[in-house]
Write a protein that holds these residues in place. Sequence first.
Motif, PDB file in Angstrom:
ATOM      1  N   GLN A   1       0.833  -1.209   0.000  1.00 22.03           N
ATOM      2  CA  GLN A   1       0.000   0.000   0.000  1.00 22.03           C
ATOM      3  C   GLN A   1       0.865   1.255   0.000  1.00 22.03           C
ATOM      4  N   LYS A   2       1.926   1.249   0.792  1.00 21.69           N
ATOM      5  CA  LYS A   2       2.837   2.403   0.816  1.00 21.69           C
ATOM      6  C   LYS A   2       3.553   2.550  -0.534  1.00 21.69           C
ATOM      7  N   ALA A   3       3.954   1.426  -1.120  1.00 23.99           N
ATOM      8  CA  ALA A   3       4.656   1.468  -2.402  1.00 23.99           C
ATOM      9  C   ALA A   3       3.760   2.037  -3.499  1.00 23.99           C
ATOM     10  N   PHE A   4       2.491   1.648  -3.496  1.00 19.23           N
ATOM     11  CA  PHE A   4       1.548   2.171  -4.488  1.00 19.23           C
ATOM     12  C   PHE A   4       1.216   3.646  -4.248  1.00 19.23           C
ATOM     13  N   ALA A   5       1.370   4.095  -3.026  1.00 14.17           N
ATOM     14  CA  ALA A   5       1.024   5.482  -2.708  1.00 14.17           C
ATOM     15  C   ALA A   5       2.088   6.474  -3.175  1.00 14.17           C
ATOM     16  N   GLN A   6       3.299   5.994  -3.417  1.00 15.55           N
ATOM     17  CA  GLN A   6       4.347   6.875  -3.941  1.00 15.55           C
ATOM     18  C   GLN A   6       4.477   6.654  -5.440  1.00 15.55           C
ATOM     19  N   ASP A   7       5.277   7.442  -6.128  1.00 16.23           N
ATOM     20  CA  ASP A   7       5.228   7.442  -7.596  1.00 16.23           C
ATOM     21  C   ASP A   7       6.479   6.899  -8.273  1.00 16.23           C
ATOM     22  N   GLY A   8       7.306   6.177  -7.555  1.00 17.24           N
ATOM     23  CA  GLY A   8       8.509   5.628  -8.164  1.00 17.24           C
ATOM     24  C   GLY A   8       8.629   4.138  -7.913  1.00 17.24           C
ATOM     25  N   PRO A   9       9.748   3.541  -8.321  1.00 18.59           N
ATOM     26  CA  PRO A   9       9.958   2.111  -8.073  1.00 18.59           C
ATOM     27  C   PRO A   9      10.145   1.829  -6.588  1.00 18.59           C
ATOM     28  N   ALA A  10       9.773   0.624  -6.188  1.00 22.94           N
ATOM     29  CA  ALA A  10       9.890   0.250  -4.779  1.00 22.94           C
ATOM     30  C   ALA A  10      10.340  -1.193  -4.651  1.00 22.94           C
ATOM     31  N   ILE A  11      11.119  -1.446  -3.604  1.00 25.54           N
ATOM     32  CA  ILE A  11      11.545  -2.792  -3.240  1.00 25.54           C
ATOM     33  C   ILE A  11      10.989  -3.108  -1.863  1.00 25.54           C
TER      34      ILE A  11
END
Length: 546
Positions: free
Chosen positions: A509-519
């Motif tokens: 959910q946090k990863a989708f809330a920001q606008d860049g790649p996430a690990i």
Amino acid sequence: MTKMTGAVAIIKSLKLNGVDTVFGLPGGQLDHLFDAMYHEGDDIRLIHSRHEQGVAYMAYGYAKSTGKVGVYTVVPGPGLLNSTGALCTAWGNYSPVLCISGQIASTGIGKGYGDLHEIDDQLGMISNITKWQSPINHPSDAPEVIAESFKQLTTGCPQPVAIEMPMDMMGLETEVGLIPAVVHDKKPVDRDLIESAVSILKHAKKPMIVVGSGALECSELVLEIAKRLQAPVMACRSGKGIVSSEHYLSANFPMGHRLWGEADAVLAIGTRLHWPLVMWGTDDEQKIIRVDIDAKQITRITVPEVGIVGDSGVVLDVMKQLIEQDNHQATSREAELTELKSAVDAEIREKVGPQMAYLDVIREELPRDGIFVDEVTQTGFVSWYGFPVYKPRQHISAGYQGTLGYGYATALGVMAGNMDKRVIQISGDGGFMFNVQELSTAVQYKLPLVTIVFNDGRFTNVQRQQKEWFDGRIICSDLHNPDFVKLAESFGAAGYLATDPESMRTAIQKAFAQDGPAIIEVKLNEFFPAPWPFLMMPQNRKEVCK
């Protein structure tokens, strides 16, 4: 005729064939080609990687998820060789990938002088993993070679094509006549064979359908025929989503195994049918009908009752008409198949519950139109039969090549081709490190891919086999890993830590809330149960291959 360089002729020809994205890594023999792309401005989106394997896998992911041609370019010799793991993955998965390789100067080809990156007959070297190969020996040849490349990529078996052009020819300016894109007609099919197939299917008491990537473009026809016949539709990897996992006629691999044992007619569409025939077997009581654009596949393992060579969409359209002629409608099997689906799901959850707990969360958080990219890892294996998808091209895999480490770069290509969708990719800690450098690419090009790295500090499959098959003699299967969260952050990506399915949910959910790649690093202490009981299932018909 217009005056232009060989490099410009290539790029203009790509544009005429609808290409708007190229994955590439620059180098000496490609200087003119990259300059030609520079002059196209925003008409060509160029994404470069940190390793040749990266751009080739990106082209594969782009092609596999969109159905369009994925284009990549690399320097010759070692550059081309670095890309061949991805090229053979595209070959094995019937994906239209165009490799454009540089080449040494035309004056040195075949001389063995030892020019930079020189390898004699590099196209011949990769001929077993490409459908068609051709040099472009002069700028005036470029339009014709590109035209033939796209004919090969978009007709018949959609497998990779490789072309090369010497660096001096890329820079040579001369008169060139561009060739407009051509839409090639699909070949007619044998109606008599289709009538024979339909007769078998109408009279079958327990028909089933098996689909692979050759049926990706005709999902509606598959479902309409399946409804008429009340034939469950089994898919393993590439065919997933052709019939939505939610439909009672959709069958995952272990459910398909049980259905195979009693099926008296099987319609196999665009699939090698490898595991069912090789592991489960067949016999005279089971009539197999094969539909494939690749004539070699139809009789590769066994000779079917009916073999139809042709485009699946064309064949199924005729088949549907013939089935509907007398308003044929089989008795509903919804209750039977729903009960079987529930029983198989319960058994899966009992035996591989830990992996399913993570996959359930991913499915709940990934939008219905999102795309899931697996990896050669424990949760990835379970996803083949335990992760539901609703449309074609929503589950991307490496297929039978099983190319460990393919996932991250492939998913970047998926993301590049589907910027309007969410994409989640899973990796083990071993496979992720194969292309970890492409975190740089993800950040530089703002590709909002979410990757989940399951970190248990080992090559789990290898170590399980060492314990079970070799009396616990552990060698080279323990891994020393970085802190994946800090690693992601060091590249400028978001990093999150999870220790269980629910904390992973929060991280997604946090990863989708920001606008860049996430690990998202998932720390594991447990040894996941083996996924193989639902893949390596026992023979339930007569043995075919000994």
